[in-house]
Design an enzyme around this catalytic site. Structure first.
Site, PDB file in Angstrom:
ATOM      1  N   ARG A  30      17.598 -20.062 -20.063  1.00  0.00           N
ATOM      2  CA  ARG A  30      16.560 -19.121 -19.598  1.00  0.00           C
ATOM      3  C   ARG A  30      17.079 -17.697 -19.535  1.00  0.00           C
ATOM      4  O   ARG A  30      16.296 -16.749 -19.391  1.00  0.00           O
ATOM      5  CB  ARG A  30      16.055 -19.537 -18.215  1.00  0.00           C
ATOM      6  CG  ARG A  30      15.528 -20.954 -18.124  1.00  0.00           C
ATOM      7  CD  ARG A  30      15.261 -21.338 -16.668  1.00  0.00           C
ATOM      8  NE  ARG A  30      14.244 -20.484 -16.108  1.00  0.00           N
ATOM      9  CZ  ARG A  30      12.938 -20.753 -16.186  1.00  0.00           C
ATOM     10  NH1 ARG A  30      12.540 -21.834 -16.805  1.00  0.00           N
ATOM     11  NH2 ARG A  30      12.052 -19.940 -15.668  1.00  0.00           N
ATOM     12  N   ASN A  56      13.317 -14.616 -10.036  1.00  0.00           N
ATOM     13  CA  ASN A  56      12.924 -14.618 -11.444  1.00  0.00           C
ATOM     14  C   ASN A  56      11.520 -14.049 -11.512  1.00  0.00           C
ATOM     15  O   ASN A  56      10.613 -14.529 -10.835  1.00  0.00           O
ATOM     16  CB  ASN A  56      12.945 -16.040 -12.023  1.00  0.00           C
ATOM     17  CG  ASN A  56      12.339 -16.084 -13.427  1.00  0.00           C
ATOM     18  OD1 ASN A  56      12.493 -15.140 -14.188  1.00  0.00           O
ATOM     19  ND2 ASN A  56      11.622 -17.157 -13.747  1.00  0.00           N
ATOM     20  N   GLY A  57      11.328 -13.002 -12.304  1.00  0.00           N
ATOM     21  CA  GLY A  57      10.000 -12.401 -12.451  1.00  0.00           C
ATOM     22  C   GLY A  57      10.125 -10.889 -12.581  1.00  0.00           C
ATOM     23  O   GLY A  57      11.218 -10.360 -12.732  1.00  0.00           O
ATOM     24  N   GLU A 104       7.429 -20.372 -39.874  1.00  0.00           N
ATOM     25  CA  GLU A 104       8.311 -21.069 -38.925  1.00  0.00           C
ATOM     26  C   GLU A 104       9.731 -21.144 -39.449  1.00  0.00           C
ATOM     27  O   GLU A 104      10.692 -20.915 -38.715  1.00  0.00           O
ATOM     28  CB  GLU A 104       7.742 -22.462 -38.644  1.00  0.00           C
ATOM     29  CG  GLU A 104       8.587 -23.329 -37.747  1.00  0.00           C
ATOM     30  CD  GLU A 104       8.818 -22.743 -36.353  1.00  0.00           C
ATOM     31  OE1 GLU A 104       8.163 -21.752 -35.982  1.00  0.00           O
ATOM     32  OE2 GLU A 104       9.711 -23.254 -35.648  1.00  0.00           O
ATOM     33  N   LYS A 148      13.008 -19.562 -37.523  1.00  0.00           N
ATOM     34  CA  LYS A 148      14.220 -20.327 -37.178  1.00  0.00           C
ATOM     35  C   LYS A 148      15.467 -19.597 -37.662  1.00  0.00           C
ATOM     36  O   LYS A 148      16.435 -19.438 -36.936  1.00  0.00           O
ATOM     37  CB  LYS A 148      14.146 -21.712 -37.819  1.00  0.00           C
ATOM     38  CG  LYS A 148      13.107 -22.621 -37.208  1.00  0.00           C
ATOM     39  CD  LYS A 148      13.472 -23.163 -35.850  1.00  0.00           C
ATOM     40  CE  LYS A 148      12.964 -22.558 -34.613  1.00  0.00           C
ATOM     41  NZ  LYS A 148      11.651 -22.223 -34.275  1.00  0.00           N
ATOM     42  N   GLU A 150      16.094 -16.120 -35.742  1.00  0.00           N
ATOM     43  CA  GLU A 150      16.358 -16.126 -34.284  1.00  0.00           C
ATOM     44  C   GLU A 150      17.710 -16.748 -33.944  1.00  0.00           C
ATOM     45  O   GLU A 150      18.246 -16.479 -32.870  1.00  0.00           O
ATOM     46  CB  GLU A 150      15.244 -16.804 -33.514  1.00  0.00           C
ATOM     47  CG  GLU A 150      15.127 -18.290 -33.670  1.00  0.00           C
ATOM     48  CD  GLU A 150      14.065 -18.862 -32.727  1.00  0.00           C
ATOM     49  OE1 GLU A 150      13.909 -18.388 -31.583  1.00  0.00           O
ATOM     50  OE2 GLU A 150      13.369 -19.798 -33.141  1.00  0.00           O
ATOM     51  N   HIS A 171       1.239  -7.920 -53.610  1.00  0.00           N
ATOM     52  CA  HIS A 171       0.699  -6.803 -52.803  1.00  0.00           C
ATOM     53  C   HIS A 171       1.794  -6.084 -52.055  1.00  0.00           C
ATOM     54  O   HIS A 171       1.545  -5.452 -51.021  1.00  0.00           O
ATOM     55  CB  HIS A 171      -0.374  -7.348 -51.854  1.00  0.00           C
ATOM     56  CG  HIS A 171      -1.468  -8.053 -52.584  1.00  0.00           C
ATOM     57  ND1 HIS A 171      -2.462  -7.393 -53.256  1.00  0.00           N
ATOM     58  CD2 HIS A 171      -1.679  -9.369 -52.813  1.00  0.00           C
ATOM     59  CE1 HIS A 171      -3.263  -8.277 -53.842  1.00  0.00           C
ATOM     60  NE2 HIS A 171      -2.811  -9.480 -53.591  1.00  0.00           N
TER      61      HIS A 171
HETATM   62  C1  AGP Z   1      10.722 -20.446 -31.025  1.00  0.00           C
HETATM   63  O1  AGP Z   1      11.856 -21.005 -31.664  1.00  0.00           O
HETATM   64  C2  AGP Z   1      11.075 -19.349 -30.057  1.00  0.00           C
HETATM   65  N1  AGP Z   1      12.032 -19.753 -29.110  1.00  0.00           N
HETATM   66  C3  AGP Z   1       9.852 -18.711 -29.441  1.00  0.00           C
HETATM   67  O2  AGP Z   1       9.123 -18.116 -30.490  1.00  0.00           O
HETATM   68  C4  AGP Z   1       8.896 -19.637 -28.663  1.00  0.00           C
HETATM   69  O3  AGP Z   1       8.232 -20.520 -29.545  1.00  0.00           O
HETATM   70  C5  AGP Z   1       7.846 -18.760 -27.982  1.00  0.00           C
HETATM   71  O4  AGP Z   1       8.498 -17.925 -27.049  1.00  0.00           O
HETATM   72  C6  AGP Z   1       6.760 -19.578 -27.257  1.00  0.00           C
HETATM   73  O5  AGP Z   1       7.332 -20.343 -26.252  1.00  0.00           O
HETATM   74  P1  AGP Z   1       6.399 -21.463 -25.564  1.00  0.00           P
HETATM   75  O6  AGP Z   1       6.065 -22.477 -26.623  1.00  0.00           O
HETATM   76  O7  AGP Z   1       7.218 -22.026 -24.445  1.00  0.00           O
HETATM   77  O8  AGP Z   1       5.149 -20.763 -25.069  1.00  0.00           O
END
Ligand code: AGP
Length: 612
Positions: free
Chosen positions: A27, A107-108, A487, A491, A494, A510
């Site tokens: 997190r 957290n927030g 997707e 992957k 990221e 285009h």
């Molecule tokens: C995906 O590999 C990423 N970690 C990220 O895009 C993730 O899918 C996005 O933050 C959404 O998260 P969620 O599905 O918990 O809402």
């Protein structure tokens, strides 16, 4: 987004707190800290860096007179993903008040923290964080009752918060409050826990109380009291038993959680299919609270999510259009929430989120609910905000997904939404029985097809060896596989930090085709489907610009323009995205592993974006 943990009990409190925040590092992990109350004195330690660095640098006084099994201790810990104030020791949590009578982890985002800080001019602040304002407000509001001080404080806070605090005035209690950031109490015999999510506590209990917005209260080793700003009464929260064991949050011999979760996909799909499909019948039980006649009248479906969950939405757009013959609209949640929406009756809004805590997705859900549109959640965390706030929620049963890069949750979301689509198609009678059974049959085969891919990944590893030095990749596809190009590129970027873009193959002319040269690998999805000939034309376009072409194909599909073929089991075109994504997950993983990247905790990213 950060991870917070609290404990009250007789165990070795350092072990409980550190193990807890290690399980929450996905997190956030730019700094971490811990605070323990012993002999009515607060011991606090904070570092920039990961939890193991905080653990290895703990001063010896933390360990002295920590008599386990006879004394009840309280403590809190935190792992941070910086929002206000750069990663530094001063900004790391826990934070204290002026006289170190109170110490807090949070957290927030407190959106009005600067305005509140102005009202606390006589307090000395030592950080740039919004969190510190909370603890000084509590100090300011304290007149003998900590619960009352918390209640008065949270009335002033705008934004999102989940905080846990301990105090020298109440040496054997944890205090908490939450709004829009997750907070869960772990319940056990003669000890209690609190954390951002269950994975921090699974080692000790599987019984959890999911706190709701505006909840606040106190926890001792034998008692839990929950109040809510919206009510004068003590609140009751049901105990949820989560059948995840602590083994599930370990790597079980895999080098990274991401690889483990890629390999868990066949099991995840089987679990989701077998628990809902009985012969030809699809049953959602209590997950779907909508009446059949309501579903029969649906003439528009909204699909909303972020990141990988948005890609799930795009795949389902193609699938739902084909089998339901209704209008489908997809959008990225952070865009959807600020649009001038036109929401009509007979619309069903579906919100997709692995964590169930993504701020933009939740904000979009709340807007739609205010407009009295029925909402369906699709998520992987029981008790999460999405799980509790949507009118109905499909639980994708993937087990905890720890790797920041989502893999098994993506295919889990797809299989659940495909089954849900077939469930509605049966009610609306928009596809023939044969077509219904044909699709269902291909879904049944999908776990086996994925196992086939996973049984030998040597060729994908070779491709990773060949291409890991490249700085730009292009992923191309058409139709229902276009979101798989998105997707696959997500992957790669990221976890390896290599620039990659997913594009509809027909869009090359285009603009993007200007990018192509011999140094740009192009990954193209050329599996069996109605648009394969069109894909082949695009293949020629990129090949004639000297690109190196990596193609996902099926047995028997040949083209001299393909340099490297990843041959996949053939399936129905509509079902192919669930299979085609797996080699792209593996390609990204192996490239990032060769580069030595922090695959499970990529820089700047967090597993769930619980802030805007
Ligand atoms: C995906 O590999 C990423 N970690 C990220 O895009 C993730 O899918 C996005 O933050 C959404 O998260 P969620 O599905 O918990 O809402």
């Amino acid at each position: 987004m950060c991870g917070i943990v609290g404990y009250v009990g007789k165990r070795n409190i350092l072990e409980v707190l550190i193990s807890g925040i290690k399980h929450l590092e996905y997190r956030g992990y730019d700094s971490s800290g811990i605070a323990v109350l012993k002999n009515n004195k607060i011991f606090r330690h904070r570092v920039v860096g990961k939890v193991f660095q905080m653990e290895s640098s703990l001063p010896k006084e933390f360990f002295s007179n920590l008599k386990t099994t006879e004394s009840v201790y309280v403590g809190i810990a935190h792992t941070r993903w910086a929002t206000h104030g750069k990663p530094s020791e001063e900004n790391a949590h826990p934070h204290v008040d002026c006289n170190e009578n109170f110490v807090i982890v949070h957290n927030g985002i407190i959106e009005n923290f600067l305005e509140l800080k102005l009202k606390l001019k006589n307090h000395k602040f030592s950080s740039e964080t919004d969190t510190e304002v909370i603890i000084h407000l509590i100090e300011e509001n304290y007149n003998g009752s900590l619960l009352e001080a918390i209640k008065q404080t949270i009335k002033l806070l705008e934004g999102s918060y989940a905080f846990v605090l301990i105090s020298r005035y109440q040496p054997q209690k944890l205090f908490f409050a939450r709004k829009d950031s997750p907070l869960v109490i772990g319940v056990a015999e003669k000890e209690n826990f609190i954390a951002s999510d269950v994975t921090a506590m699974l080692k000790y209990t599987n019984k959890f109380l999911f706190l709701e917005n505006y909840d606040y209260g106190e926890i001792s080793f034998c008692e839990i009291k929950i109040f809510n700003l919206k009510s004068e009464n003590v609140q009751h929260r049901n105990i949820n038993v989560i059948n995840w064991n602590s083994q599930m949050v370990e790597k079980s011999g895999f080098k990274h959680f991401m690889l483990k979760e890629i390999y868990e996909q066949p099991q995840v799909l089987r679990e989701n299919i077998s628990s809902r499909v009985f012969g030809e019948k699809i049953i959602f039980n209590e997950e779907i609270k909508f009446k059949d006649q309501m579903l029969k009248k649906i003439d528009k479906i909204l699909l909303i999510g972020c990141g990988t969950s948005y890609h799930t939405a795009v795949v389902c757009k193609y699938f739902f259009e084909h089998i339901l013959r209704v209008s489908i609209e997809v959008d990225i949640a952070s865009e959807f929430r600020y649009r001038d929406l036109i929401l009509k009756k007979n619309t069903l809004a579906i919100f997709i989120s692995q964590s169930g805590e993504t701020a933009d997705t939740l904000a979009s859900l709340r807007i739609v609910k205010e407009n009295k549109i029925p909402t369906l959640g699709v998520c992987n965390v029981i008790g999460s905000s999405l799980y509790r706030e949507a009118d109905s929620c499909i639980y994708i049963k993937c087990g905890p997904e720890i790797g920041v890069a989502s893999t098994k949750a993506f295919t889990g979301q797809l299989i659940c939404l495909y089954l849900f689509g077939l469930y509605i198609a049966k009610i609306k009678q928009t596809i023939s029985s044969n077509r219904y059974l044909e699709i269902l049959n291909y879904l049944y085969k999908t776990p086996t097809y994925i196992e086939h891919i996973l049984s030998d990944t040597s060729y994908i590893k070779q491709l990773a060896e060949k291409f890991y030095t490249k700085r730009d990749f292009l992923y191309l596809a058409r139709g229902i596989n276009y979101p798989i190009a998105l997707e696959g590129s997500l992957k790669l970027k990221e976890i390896s930090y290599i620039h990659a873009e997913g594009y509809p193959a027909g869009e090359m002319k285009h603009g993007p085709i200007a990018l192509i040269d011999k140094d740009m690998p192009v990954v193209i999805i050329a599996t069996k489907g109605s648009l394969l000939q069109k894909v082949f034309s695009n293949l020629e376009e990129v090949k004639s610009r000297d690109a190196k072409v990596i193609a996902l194909t099926n047995y028997g599909i040949e083209s001299k323009s393909i340099d490297y073929k990843i041959v996949l089991p053939e399936t129905d075109e509509l079902v192919s995205p669930i299979i085609n994504v797996v080699p792209l997950q593996l390609l990204a993983y192996y490239i990032a592993d060769i580069l030595g990247c922090e695959i499970d905790q990529p820089r700047n990213l967090a597993k769930s974006v619980t802030v805007e």
